[in-house]
Write a protein that holds these residues in place. Structure first.
Motif, PDB file in Angstrom:
ATOM      1  N   GLY A  98      23.433  80.206  37.953  1.00  0.00           N
ATOM      2  CA  GLY A  98      23.532  81.522  37.461  1.00  0.00           C
ATOM      3  C   GLY A  98      22.304  82.308  37.894  1.00  0.00           C
ATOM      4  O   GLY A  98      22.552  83.491  38.384  1.00  0.00           O
ATOM      5  N   ILE A  99      21.145  81.687  38.057  1.00  0.00           N
ATOM      6  CA  ILE A  99      19.994  82.422  38.455  1.00  0.00           C
ATOM      7  C   ILE A  99      20.074  82.549  39.964  1.00  0.00           C
ATOM      8  O   ILE A  99      19.792  83.652  40.641  1.00  0.00           O
ATOM      9  CB  ILE A  99      18.644  81.457  37.980  1.00  0.00           C
ATOM     10  CG1 ILE A  99      18.324  81.749  36.623  1.00  0.00           C
ATOM     11  CG2 ILE A  99      17.522  82.043  38.777  1.00  0.00           C
ATOM     12  CD1 ILE A  99      17.462  80.634  36.127  1.00  0.00           C
ATOM     13  N   ARG A 156      22.587  85.486  40.662  1.00  0.00           N
ATOM     14  CA  ARG A 156      21.821  86.702  40.189  1.00  0.00           C
ATOM     15  C   ARG A 156      20.972  87.264  41.285  1.00  0.00           C
ATOM     16  O   ARG A 156      20.732  88.231  41.542  1.00  0.00           O
ATOM     17  CB  ARG A 156      21.465  86.428  38.715  1.00  0.00           C
ATOM     18  CG  ARG A 156      20.551  87.914  38.356  1.00  0.00           C
ATOM     19  CD  ARG A 156      21.712  88.866  38.181  1.00  0.00           C
ATOM     20  NE  ARG A 156      21.357  89.792  37.182  1.00  0.00           N
ATOM     21  CZ  ARG A 156      21.456  89.906  35.788  1.00  0.00           C
ATOM     22  NH1 ARG A 156      22.142  88.999  35.399  1.00  0.00           N
ATOM     23  NH2 ARG A 156      20.973  90.904  35.371  1.00  0.00           N
ATOM     24  N   TRP A 168      30.717  85.842  37.214  1.00  0.00           N
ATOM     25  CA  TRP A 168      30.191  86.100  35.982  1.00  0.00           C
ATOM     26  C   TRP A 168      29.058  84.922  35.481  1.00  0.00           C
ATOM     27  O   TRP A 168      28.280  85.239  34.463  1.00  0.00           O
ATOM     28  CB  TRP A 168      31.602  86.031  34.831  1.00  0.00           C
ATOM     29  CG  TRP A 168      32.251  84.653  35.000  1.00  0.00           C
ATOM     30  CD1 TRP A 168      33.309  84.364  35.639  1.00  0.00           C
ATOM     31  CD2 TRP A 168      31.786  83.544  33.969  1.00  0.00           C
ATOM     32  NE1 TRP A 168      33.281  83.049  35.258  1.00  0.00           N
ATOM     33  CE2 TRP A 168      32.720  82.460  34.379  1.00  0.00           C
ATOM     34  CE3 TRP A 168      30.619  83.283  33.075  1.00  0.00           C
ATOM     35  CZ2 TRP A 168      32.379  81.264  33.933  1.00  0.00           C
ATOM     36  CZ3 TRP A 168      30.745  82.004  32.512  1.00  0.00           C
ATOM     37  CH2 TRP A 168      31.500  80.899  33.127  1.00  0.00           C
ATOM     38  N   GLY A 214      26.650  84.493  36.977  1.00  0.00           N
ATOM     39  CA  GLY A 214      25.345  84.874  37.267  1.00  0.00           C
ATOM     40  C   GLY A 214      25.052  86.408  36.246  1.00  0.00           C
ATOM     41  O   GLY A 214      24.043  87.170  36.410  1.00  0.00           O
ATOM     42  N   SER A 215      25.931  86.680  35.535  1.00  0.00           N
ATOM     43  CA  SER A 215      25.900  87.798  34.543  1.00  0.00           C
ATOM     44  C   SER A 215      24.716  87.631  33.522  1.00  0.00           C
ATOM     45  O   SER A 215      24.456  86.656  33.041  1.00  0.00           O
ATOM     46  CB  SER A 215      27.174  88.136  34.041  1.00  0.00           C
ATOM     47  OG  SER A 215      27.548  87.111  32.999  1.00  0.00           O
ATOM     48  N   THR A 216      24.158  88.791  32.956  1.00  0.00           N
ATOM     49  CA  THR A 216      23.147  88.802  31.959  1.00  0.00           C
ATOM     50  C   THR A 216      23.697  87.976  30.657  1.00  0.00           C
ATOM     51  O   THR A 216      23.000  87.231  30.235  1.00  0.00           O
ATOM     52  CB  THR A 216      22.967  90.136  31.616  1.00  0.00           C
ATOM     53  OG1 THR A 216      22.385  90.736  32.723  1.00  0.00           O
ATOM     54  CG2 THR A 216      21.830  90.134  30.392  1.00  0.00           C
ATOM     55  N   PRO A 217      24.977  88.183  30.224  1.00  0.00           N
ATOM     56  CA  PRO A 217      25.216  87.386  28.996  1.00  0.00           C
ATOM     57  C   PRO A 217      25.519  86.037  29.221  1.00  0.00           C
ATOM     58  O   PRO A 217      25.111  85.174  28.510  1.00  0.00           O
ATOM     59  CB  PRO A 217      26.762  88.024  28.812  1.00  0.00           C
ATOM     60  CG  PRO A 217      26.680  89.265  29.329  1.00  0.00           C
ATOM     61  CD  PRO A 217      25.989  89.374  30.453  1.00  0.00           C
ATOM     62  N   LEU A 260      23.595  84.198  31.790  1.00  0.00           N
ATOM     63  CA  LEU A 260      22.275  83.633  31.755  1.00  0.00           C
ATOM     64  C   LEU A 260      21.628  83.237  30.358  1.00  0.00           C
ATOM     65  O   LEU A 260      20.935  82.352  30.089  1.00  0.00           O
ATOM     66  CB  LEU A 260      21.424  84.349  32.806  1.00  0.00           C
ATOM     67  CG  LEU A 260      21.950  84.792  34.006  1.00  0.00           C
ATOM     68  CD1 LEU A 260      21.068  85.671  34.867  1.00  0.00           C
ATOM     69  CD2 LEU A 260      21.711  83.151  34.761  1.00  0.00           C
ATOM     70  N   ILE A 261      21.892  84.476  29.552  1.00  0.00           N
ATOM     71  CA  ILE A 261      21.241  84.281  28.247  1.00  0.00           C
ATOM     72  C   ILE A 261      21.893  82.999  27.428  1.00  0.00           C
ATOM     73  O   ILE A 261      21.093  82.205  26.691  1.00  0.00           O
ATOM     74  CB  ILE A 261      21.628  85.552  27.326  1.00  0.00           C
ATOM     75  CG1 ILE A 261      20.565  86.855  27.792  1.00  0.00           C
ATOM     76  CG2 ILE A 261      21.173  85.431  25.844  1.00  0.00           C
ATOM     77  CD1 ILE A 261      20.919  88.203  27.366  1.00  0.00           C
ATOM     78  N   THR A 309      19.559  79.924  26.502  1.00  0.00           N
ATOM     79  CA  THR A 309      19.782  79.475  25.239  1.00  0.00           C
ATOM     80  C   THR A 309      20.044  77.946  24.754  1.00  0.00           C
ATOM     81  O   THR A 309      19.530  77.117  24.290  1.00  0.00           O
ATOM     82  CB  THR A 309      20.447  80.457  24.103  1.00  0.00           C
ATOM     83  OG1 THR A 309      19.980  81.797  24.412  1.00  0.00           O
ATOM     84  CG2 THR A 309      20.146  79.833  22.903  1.00  0.00           C
TER      85      THR A 309
END
Length: 183
Positions: free
Chosen positions: A29-30, A33, A45, A47-50, A52-53, A57
């Motif tokens: 993902g990084i 992104r 998706w 690489g999307s913010t949600p 990656l979070i 986590t």
């Protein structure tokens, strides 16, 4: 050749899922992104913010459970199916421009199978390491492998071919030695 390399990258990443399920997804993902890699259509998706979070986590949680044995019992129940799903996802995300049946067959059988096999081998090593009080060392080796191998594969994609060839050999050697000790 490009398709074979893409399949090898997906399978190699799927193998790293056996060490840590979410770390390869987070690293992928990084890289997506940062625009350093491009995934197949429909997988951006990752690489999307949600995403990656969520992957970040989950990675922190997964690392923590390996150093806190009581919490690790819960994760052990979920780990094998999650590894298979992550392996399927990673392999499918790199295979593009291919017949859908062939793409998903490779992703499910290859990616899911490699992820499950590597996860099973790592779990067996963990079982031995827990009795030898080597769990922290094994956990550190898993963290390192799950982080450095995907980064190396993205920086030097031909390493994926080496990794795809090397992992089955290592798993075979491990199981052969283990079986010989129990005979």
């Amino acid at each position: 050749m490009e398709t074979i390399l893409a399949i090898c990258i997906g399978l190699a990443l799927s193998a790293t899922v056996g060490f840590r399920i979410f770390t390869p997804l987070l690293i992928t993902g990084i890289f997506v992104r940062a625009d350093w890699i491009t995934l197949s259509e429909g997988f951006s998706w990752i690489g999307s913010t949600p995403a990656l979070i969520a992957f970040g986590t989950a990675t922190l949680f997964e690392i923590a459970v390996n150093y806190i044995p009581a919490v690790g019992s819960f994760m052990k129940v979920l780990a094998t199916p999650l590894a298979a799903i992550a392996g399927i996802l990673l392999t499918a995300s790199f295979i593009g421009d291919m017949n859908s049946l062939l793409e998903w067959s490779i992703a499910i059988i290859g990616g899911g199978g490699v992820a499950t096999a590597s996860h099973t081998a790592v779990t067996a090593v963990k079982g031995v390491s827990e009795t030898a009080f080597l769990s922290p060392a094994v956990a550190a080796a898993e963290d390192t492998t799950a982080t450095l191998v995907p980064i190396a594969i993205f920086l030097i994609p031909l390493l994926a071919i080496v990794f795809v060839v090397l992992i089955p050999i290592l798993i075979y050697v491990f199981y052969s030695r283990r079986r010989m000790r129990h005979v």
